[in-house]
Write a protein that holds these residues in place. Structure first.
Motif, PDB file in Angstrom:
ATOM      1  N   VAL A 295      13.659  -2.681   0.528  1.00 32.66           N
ATOM      2  CA  VAL A 295      12.416  -2.762  -0.249  1.00 32.66           C
ATOM      3  C   VAL A 295      12.189  -1.562  -1.061  1.00 32.66           C
ATOM      4  O   VAL A 295      11.872  -1.559  -2.301  1.00 32.66           O
ATOM      5  N   GLN A 296      12.215  -0.473  -0.586  1.00 29.10           N
ATOM      6  CA  GLN A 296      12.148   0.937  -1.210  1.00 29.10           C
ATOM      7  C   GLN A 296      13.268   1.398  -2.345  1.00 29.10           C
ATOM      8  O   GLN A 296      12.729   1.757  -3.285  1.00 29.10           O
ATOM      9  N   THR A 297      14.296   0.833  -2.006  1.00 30.22           N
ATOM     10  CA  THR A 297      15.260   0.910  -2.870  1.00 30.22           C
ATOM     11  C   THR A 297      14.895   0.006  -4.276  1.00 30.22           C
ATOM     12  O   THR A 297      15.244   0.662  -5.455  1.00 30.22           O
ATOM     13  N   MET A 298      14.332  -1.111  -3.954  1.00 32.30           N
ATOM     14  CA  MET A 298      14.190  -2.071  -4.916  1.00 32.30           C
ATOM     15  C   MET A 298      13.049  -1.345  -5.846  1.00 32.30           C
ATOM     16  O   MET A 298      13.077  -1.412  -7.185  1.00 32.30           O
ATOM     17  N   LEU A 299      12.141  -0.617  -5.462  1.00 30.87           N
ATOM     18  CA  LEU A 299      10.989   0.159  -6.068  1.00 30.87           C
ATOM     19  C   LEU A 299      11.683   1.190  -6.775  1.00 30.87           C
ATOM     20  O   LEU A 299      11.398   1.379  -7.958  1.00 30.87           O
ATOM     21  N   VAL A 300      12.673   1.970  -6.463  1.00 29.20           N
ATOM     22  CA  VAL A 300      13.522   2.816  -7.190  1.00 29.20           C
ATOM     23  C   VAL A 300      13.978   2.280  -8.413  1.00 29.20           C
ATOM     24  O   VAL A 300      14.036   2.795  -9.636  1.00 29.20           O
ATOM     25  N   ILE A 301      14.705   1.137  -8.270  1.00 26.36           N
ATOM     26  CA  ILE A 301      15.378   0.330  -9.247  1.00 26.36           C
ATOM     27  C   ILE A 301      14.231  -0.015 -10.384  1.00 26.36           C
ATOM     28  O   ILE A 301      14.497   0.058 -11.611  1.00 26.36           O
TER      29      ILE A 301
ATOM     30  N   LEU B 127       0.770  -1.189   0.055  1.00 23.94           N
ATOM     31  CA  LEU B 127       0.057  -0.058   0.066  1.00 23.94           C
ATOM     32  C   LEU B 127       0.846   1.286   0.120  1.00 23.94           C
ATOM     33  O   LEU B 127       0.591   2.394  -0.366  1.00 23.94           O
ATOM     34  N   SER B 128       2.048   1.176   0.180  1.00 28.76           N
ATOM     35  CA  SER B 128       2.993   2.271   0.483  1.00 28.76           C
ATOM     36  C   SER B 128       3.507   2.655  -0.822  1.00 28.76           C
ATOM     37  O   SER B 128       3.753   3.765  -1.061  1.00 28.76           O
ATOM     38  N   PHE B 129       3.562   1.722  -1.819  1.00 30.62           N
ATOM     39  CA  PHE B 129       4.378   1.809  -3.149  1.00 30.62           C
ATOM     40  C   PHE B 129       3.544   2.920  -3.811  1.00 30.62           C
ATOM     41  O   PHE B 129       4.482   3.760  -4.409  1.00 30.62           O
ATOM     42  N   PRO B 130       2.357   3.009  -4.025  1.00 22.73           N
ATOM     43  CA  PRO B 130       1.771   4.221  -4.742  1.00 22.73           C
ATOM     44  C   PRO B 130       2.194   5.484  -4.422  1.00 22.73           C
ATOM     45  O   PRO B 130       2.206   6.349  -5.452  1.00 22.73           O
ATOM     46  N   PHE B 131       2.453   5.461  -3.027  1.00 23.30           N
ATOM     47  CA  PHE B 131       2.763   7.026  -2.573  1.00 23.30           C
ATOM     48  C   PHE B 131       4.355   7.247  -3.066  1.00 23.30           C
ATOM     49  O   PHE B 131       4.401   8.459  -3.370  1.00 23.30           O
ATOM     50  N   GLY B 132       5.102   6.274  -3.120  1.00 19.24           N
ATOM     51  CA  GLY B 132       6.434   6.390  -3.397  1.00 19.24           C
ATOM     52  C   GLY B 132       6.480   6.654  -4.959  1.00 19.24           C
ATOM     53  O   GLY B 132       7.279   7.386  -5.513  1.00 19.24           O
ATOM     54  N   ILE B 133       5.843   5.961  -5.712  1.00 14.99           N
ATOM     55  CA  ILE B 133       5.793   6.346  -7.117  1.00 14.99           C
ATOM     56  C   ILE B 133       5.041   7.925  -7.494  1.00 14.99           C
ATOM     57  O   ILE B 133       5.697   8.434  -8.259  1.00 14.99           O
ATOM     58  N   LEU B 134       4.014   8.265  -6.696  1.00 14.89           N
ATOM     59  CA  LEU B 134       3.397   9.567  -7.013  1.00 14.89           C
ATOM     60  C   LEU B 134       4.367  10.905  -6.637  1.00 14.89           C
ATOM     61  O   LEU B 134       4.355  11.787  -7.386  1.00 14.89           O
TER      62      LEU B 134
END
Length: 346
Positions: A316-322, A51-58
Motif C-alpha cells: 500500500v505504501q509503495t502504491m502511494l509512492v507511485i 490516516l497514515s497517508f498524509p504523514f507519508g506525503i508530508l
C-alpha cells in the motif's frame, strides 16, 4: 566495451529485482495467498491506513522544502551573476522529490540523479551543484538516523534479552533452523548484493568523472552554512523522520494483532527497517519485509500475521509512492521550463 556497458546497465536494473524477489519468495514460499483477500476485507481497518497517508506525503514534502533551503545559497548574492533572475520554485523541488522516490522503484538510488536533472530542466540549476546538496542531505540524515537509532535501541535492549531468556533461543538454534534451501537462498542473495554493489560503485566512478566537477560538489556541501533559516532547516530534517515514523506506526492500528504492540515495538522495528533498506532493492522490498517481520515476531506476533502485515503495508505504501510520482509527472507537464536564452548560460 559497448556490449559490456549494456550488460552492466541491464544488471543494475535486474539484480535489485532478483535480490528482492528471492528474499520475498523465501519468506512467502508455501503461504496460502487466498487468505489475503479475507484479511484485506474483513480483518483490516482501512481508516488507519488512510490516516497514515498524509504523514507519508508530508515526509516527502518536508524533504522538498528542506532541499530548497540548501539550494538557495547557490543562487543568492552579488558574487553569483550567472544566476541573476533565477528562481528556485518550491513546487519544482517537491515534484522532483516525488518523482525521485517513484523512479527509485525501477532503479534503486536513481532518484538522487533524477531530481537534480528535473531541477536543471525546470529551474536551471547546475546538475553537479544540485547533486552536491544531495550529499549534504545524506550526511544530515545519516547523523539523525544514527542518533535516534542508538537511543531507541538502548532503551529497548531489554526486549531482546527477555525474548531469548523466555524462549531459550540461542544463536546455534537459530542457525540450525535454516533448511538447505534457506542457506542456498541466503548465499545467492549475498552474492547478488556484492555484484550489485560492485556495479553501482563502478557506475558512480564513471559517472563522477564524466558528469560532476569537484567544485560543484564542494559548493553544494558547503551550502548548509549559508542556509538562511537554520532552525527551520533542522525542523524539516527532524520532521522528515517523524513523519516517516508516523506513516509506519499508524498502520499498526489497522490490524488487531499489531494494535496492542505499543510505541516501543514500532520504534525498534522502524530503526531496524531503516538499516535493512540500505540493501539496494526497489523500495526496500525483501529486506524491509524480513526486518519488520522478524521484529514483530520478537514482540510476540504470530509468524503468519507478521507476514501479512509487512506484505500489505509495504504494498500500500509503495502504491502511494507511485501515485505521488504520477501526480508530480503530470504537474510538471504544466510547469514552466527554464529558458537558457533569457538568462546567462550556466
Amino acid at each position: 566495451m559497448e556490449i559490456k556497458n549494456i550488460i552492466s546497465s541491464i544488471a543494475k536494473v535486474v539484480l535489485p529485482f532478483v535480490l528482492g524477489g528471492a528474499i520475498l519468495w523465501w519468506m512467502y514460499r508455501g503461504e496460502d495467498f487466498s487468505t489475503i483477500s479475507h484479511v484485506l476485507t474483513d480483518e483490516m481497518n482501512w481508516t488507519w491506513m488512510l490516516l497514515s497517508f498524509p504523514f507519508g506525503i508530508l515526509a516527502q514534502m518536508f524533504r522538498g522544502w528542506r532541499w530548497k533551503q540548501t539550494l538557495e545559497p547557490m543562487v543568492r548574492g552579488d558574487d553569483k551573476p550567472e544566476y541573476e533572475g533565477t528562481e528556485i520554485r518550491t513546487s519544482i523541488c517537491t515534484y522532483a522529490i516525488f518523482i525521485s522516490y517513484a523512479a527509485s522503484l525501477v532503479i534503486p538510488r536513481i532518484g538522487e540523479f533524477s531530481r537534480c536533472a528535473i531541477l536543471k530542466r525546470y529551474d536551471g540549476i547546475s546538475f553537479s551543484k544540485a547533486l552536491g546538496t544531495v550529499v549534504t542531505e545524506r550526511a544530515v540524515d545519516t547523523l539523525i538516523v544514527m542518533l535516534y537509532s542508538g537511543i531507541i535501541l538502548l532503551l529497548e535492549m531489554s526486549v531482546f534479552g527477555t525474548f531469548f531468556r523466555k524462549t531459550g533461543t540461542s544463536l546455534d538454534r537459530i542457525l540450525g533452523s535454516f533448511s538447505v534451501m534457506g542457506w542456498v537462498v541466503t548465499a545467492i542473495c549475498a552474492v547478488a548484493v556484492l555484484i550489485l554493489l560492485h556495479l553501482l560503485l563502478k557506475n558512480f566512478s564513471i559517472y563522477n568523472k564524466v558528469k560532476m566537477t569537484l567544485s560543484g560538489i564542494w559548493e553544494g556541501v558547503l551550502s548548509l552554512k549559508d542556509v538562511r533559516n537554520l532552525p527551520l532547516y533542522l525542523f524539516f530534517s527532524i520532521g522528515i523522520w517523524v513523519m516517516y515514523f508516523l506513516h509506519y506506526y499508524l498502520t499498526f492500528f489497522c490490524f488487531d494483532f499489531t494494535e496492542h504492540l505499543g510505541l516501543g515495538c514500532a520504534l525498534v522495528s522502524f530503526v531496524v527497517a531503516n538499516f535493512a533498506v540500505i540493501v539496494p532493492t526497489p523500495n526496500g522490498a525483501g529486506p524491509w519485509h524480513f526486518a519488520i517481520k522478524t521484529m514483530l515476531i520478537l514482540y510476540g506476533v504470530a509468524d503468519e500475521h507478521a507476514l501479512w502485515f509487512v506484505l500489505i503495508v509495504h504494498t500500500v505504501q509503495t502504491m502511494l509512492v507511485i501515485f505521488l510520482g504520477i501526480y508530480a509527472w503530470a504537474a510538471l507537464m504544466f510547469s514552466k521550463r527554464f529558458n537558457p536564452n533569457k538568462q546567462k548560460k550556466l
